[in-house]
Design an enzyme around this catalytic site. Structure first.
Site, PDB file in Angstrom:
ATOM      1  N   THR A 184       9.942 -10.431  12.022  1.00 67.49           N
ATOM      2  CA  THR A 184       9.320  -9.158  12.404  1.00 67.49           C
ATOM      3  C   THR A 184       8.736  -9.344  13.798  1.00 67.49           C
ATOM      4  O   THR A 184       8.492 -10.476  14.229  1.00 67.49           O
ATOM      5  CB  THR A 184       8.160  -8.792  11.458  1.00 67.49           C
ATOM      6  OG1 THR A 184       7.148  -9.784  11.599  1.00 67.49           O
ATOM      7  CG2 THR A 184       8.610  -8.731  10.013  1.00 67.49           C
ATOM      8  N   GLU A 328      11.819  -6.271   6.385  1.00 68.27           N
ATOM      9  CA  GLU A 328      11.674  -6.914   5.072  1.00 68.27           C
ATOM     10  C   GLU A 328      12.579  -6.283   4.017  1.00 68.27           C
ATOM     11  O   GLU A 328      12.600  -6.710   2.868  1.00 68.27           O
ATOM     12  CB  GLU A 328      10.212  -6.810   4.608  1.00 68.27           C
ATOM     13  CG  GLU A 328       9.235  -7.660   5.410  1.00 68.27           C
ATOM     14  CD  GLU A 328       8.661  -6.974   6.645  1.00 68.27           C
ATOM     15  OE1 GLU A 328       9.303  -6.018   7.148  1.00 68.27           O
ATOM     16  OE2 GLU A 328       7.587  -7.373   7.113  1.00 68.27           O
ATOM     17  N   LYS A 439      -9.211   7.674  11.488  1.00 63.84           N
ATOM     18  CA  LYS A 439     -10.228   7.857  10.465  1.00 63.84           C
ATOM     19  C   LYS A 439     -11.360   8.668  11.080  1.00 63.84           C
ATOM     20  O   LYS A 439     -12.137   8.172  11.876  1.00 63.84           O
ATOM     21  CB  LYS A 439     -10.716   6.464  10.036  1.00 63.84           C
ATOM     22  CG  LYS A 439     -11.578   6.466   8.815  1.00 63.84           C
ATOM     23  CD  LYS A 439     -11.687   5.064   8.214  1.00 63.84           C
ATOM     24  CE  LYS A 439     -11.794   3.990   9.216  1.00 63.84           C
ATOM     25  NZ  LYS A 439     -12.672   3.097   9.560  1.00 63.84           N
ATOM     26  N   TRP A 444      -8.648  11.505   7.014  1.00 67.55           N
ATOM     27  CA  TRP A 444      -7.590  10.872   7.798  1.00 67.55           C
ATOM     28  C   TRP A 444      -6.837  11.914   8.614  1.00 67.55           C
ATOM     29  O   TRP A 444      -6.583  13.017   8.139  1.00 67.55           O
ATOM     30  CB  TRP A 444      -6.578  10.190   6.877  1.00 67.55           C
ATOM     31  CG  TRP A 444      -7.178   9.109   6.054  1.00 67.55           C
ATOM     32  CD1 TRP A 444      -7.564   9.191   4.756  1.00 67.55           C
ATOM     33  CD2 TRP A 444      -7.486   7.784   6.473  1.00 67.55           C
ATOM     34  NE1 TRP A 444      -8.079   8.001   4.330  1.00 67.55           N
ATOM     35  CE2 TRP A 444      -8.049   7.117   5.369  1.00 67.55           C
ATOM     36  CE3 TRP A 444      -7.340   7.091   7.678  1.00 67.55           C
ATOM     37  CZ2 TRP A 444      -8.461   5.797   5.430  1.00 67.55           C
ATOM     38  CZ3 TRP A 444      -7.746   5.778   7.731  1.00 67.55           C
ATOM     39  CH2 TRP A 444      -8.305   5.143   6.618  1.00 67.55           C
TER      40      TRP A 444
END
Ligand code: ADP
Length: 544
Positions: A184, A328, A439, A444
């Site tokens: 990654t 992944e 936030k 959110w």
């Protein structure tokens, strides 16, 4: 009672063996670093993969050894994919856009024995020469006439192949044996390795072919702009030969005009890549007032495809398929191919559906969980962290116990770090990466939602939203804009007016800043990490 069927290990090399026989008309067409166009059939690639396997065996490469690549999309890279895994070794693709420090870390961590490098990237290796592991063998991916003028000891790829036998006794490796390794890009901490097996790779290719048949079918010409140096070019080097599609490899020429010309000259029917590359193609289409004539489908993923981009191509007759996935996950997890019944929906509704990241591919299960790890309903409203499991998902990181410990929930699902909802039809909607959500006062705000709307403004060429600290609200959104015309940038009021059609007033960005270009990650996505560094210490108008 057991079934009474044969059990043959799923092996990657069988894909190429099959394509060589079953799809004699399909080709790999490559823009070479040497400057010209090269063509070969899958049968020729299969024969050259055998020659390469002999050559690598001659260098001492054994089963389980790592052979690294630092290369563009092209036929030699393709041959490496098959020869290395075919002989039971592991093909470790390295992203040339990683920092020197990260590159050295992963070469060391992977334990690479051989490193095969496109001419473009020779200077990167020369700069690292003193720090490379002793004994690492270097191969230049070219012929004798184009060998680099370098102080380092380079083997010549074409010379290694010349005269070798064109068949190889490919070993019966276990289908669970490792075949490919990709790290990654590691925005925080060291890069982490996903170690794919033969089984996961072959299954991913099969799942992909049945999921996106509009791209993956006999006779189609697929342009993978998504690089082979990151997550196996989304699996296309495996899925295309399986399906009988030709691969049109762009090499290092990824700008709008080059992509347009390649599409036109090679009759490209489908192209896959991250949104940033389609911005360049879009500008070229507008400049020429013409479309690449055979283009039928764009698969867009890696980061959210903004709705105006989807509409731009759809209005010009190109099917846009939004896809989501991760390193992944081999990497494709969802795809936006609509079912037949949805194709008749009104344009607006269809576009709203296509702006979502699509439905799961066979073999991948999705779940969203709340903060306490409880699974949330797939009602299109509940929002939580997205978890995945399946045969193409990692069960742990390569030689990294700490990262592995942190990545899975107690039931063994892999935590993606994305925040999402799933609607009753199974369409995933990514709200944000958890670390990019803003936030504000205990609520959110999705940076992706703001970006998707703001980018449709005619004065905005590109944009991104990041959180900046606020004394009262914790964080508030800052909109960073690349204006189409620096002399006539949009005003914050104009952008607000547009956002207010879709978002609540408290979600609007508090401020706007202009930049010439947005910073990109090693995988060509907007780097919010770098943006946050650029605007570290930024004080919002009402926060002083
Ligand atoms: P990196 O870029 O860090 O190497 P990956 O290439 O594995 O990582 O990227 C995976 C991440 O990219 C996902 O977790 C998700 O946040 C983002 N992503 C991928 N596809 C999409 C998409 N279609 N929409 C939104 N985000 C996406």
């Amino acid at each position: 009672m057991q079934g009474t069927m044969m059990h043959m290990p799923l092996r990657i090399i069988e894909i190429l063996d099959y394509a060589a026989q079953a799809h004699p008309g399909a080709e790999i067409v490559s823009v070479r670093t040497e400057g010209d166009i090269h063509r070969e059939t899958y049968a020729q690639a299969y024969a050259r993969a055998a020659q390469l396997a002999h050559a690598l065996a001659g260098l001492g490469v054994k089963q389980g050894d790592r052979v690294a690549t630092l290369a563009w999309n092209g036929y030699r890279h393709f041959e490496l994919y098959y020869a290395v895994s075919g002989m039971g070794a592991i093909c470790h693709t390295i992203n040339p856009r990683l920092s020197a420090e990260q590159m050295l870390y992963i070469i060391e961590h992977a334990g690479d024995e051989v490193l095969c490098v496109d001419l473009t990237f020779v200077p990167i290796i020369e700069a690292l020469a003193d720090q490379l592991p002793k004994g690492l063998k270097l191969v230049a991916l070219t012929d004798r006439a184009h060998m680099p003028d370098s102080a380092l000891d380079w083997l010549c790829y074409e010379e290694m192949l010349a005269g070798q036998a064109q068949t190889f006794d490919w070993p019966q490796v276990s289908e669970d044996a490792a075949a490919g390794l990709c790290y990654t890009s590691g925005t925080t901490g060291h890069p982490k390795g996903a170690l794919y097996s033969h089984r996961s790779t072959v299954l991913h290719a099969l799942f992909l072919s049945i999921s996106v048949p509009r791209s993956l079918h006999e006779g189609s010409h697929i342009l993978p702009v998504v690089p082979m140096f990151h997550v196996n070019s989304w699996g296309l080097p495996y899925a295309a030969p399986l399906a009988g599609a030709s691969l049109i490899m762009p090499g290092g020429k990824l700008d709008g005009p080059s992509i347009f010309d390649l599409m036109e000259n090679e009759g490209v029917t489908a192209a896959w890549g991250v949104p940033t590359v389609w911005l360049g193609l879009r500008a070229e289409i507008e400049a020429r007032d013409a479309m690449p004539s055979a283009l039928d489908q764009l698969v867009i993923g890696g980061s959210a495809a903004p709705r105006p981009m989807i509409e731009f191509f759809e209005k010009r007759g190109v099917d846009v398929c939004h896809a989501w996935g991760m390193t992944e996950m081999s990497p494709v997890g969802t795809h936006g191919q609509l079912s037949k019944s949805m194709l008749d929906l009104p344009f607006e509704e269809r576009m709203a559906t296509k702006a979502k990241q699509g439905r799961r591919v066979f073999g991948v299960e999705l779940k969203i969980s709340d903060d306490n790890g409880r699974a949330l309903p797939q009602d299109g409203k509940s929002v939580g962290e997205l978890y995945v499991r399946g045969n193409t998902v990692i069960s742990g990181y390569f030689n990294n116990e700490d990262a592995t410990q942190a990545a899975f929930d107690p039931d063994g699902w892999f935590g993606t770090g994305d925040v999402a909802s799933i609607d009753p039809q199974g369409f995933l909607y990514i709200q944000d990466r958890a670390k990019d959500l803003i936030k504000s006062g205990g609520e959110w705000i999705s940076s992706l939602d703001l970006e998707n709307i703001a980018i449709a403004h005619p004065k905005v060429a590109n944009c991104a939203v990041i959180a900046v600290p606020h004394p009262k609200w914790d964080e508030r959104p800052l909109l960073v804009v690349v204006p189409r015309d620096a002399g006539d940038p949009p005003t914050l009021e104009e952008i607000h007016a547009m956002l207010l059609e879709h978002m609540a007033k408290w979600q609007l960005p508090d401020a706007m800043e202009f930049v010439e270009d947005l910073p990109l990650t090693a995988t060509g996505k907007v780097s919010k990490l770098t943006l946050r560094q650029w605007f570290a210490g930024y004080v919002l108008p009402d926060a002083g």
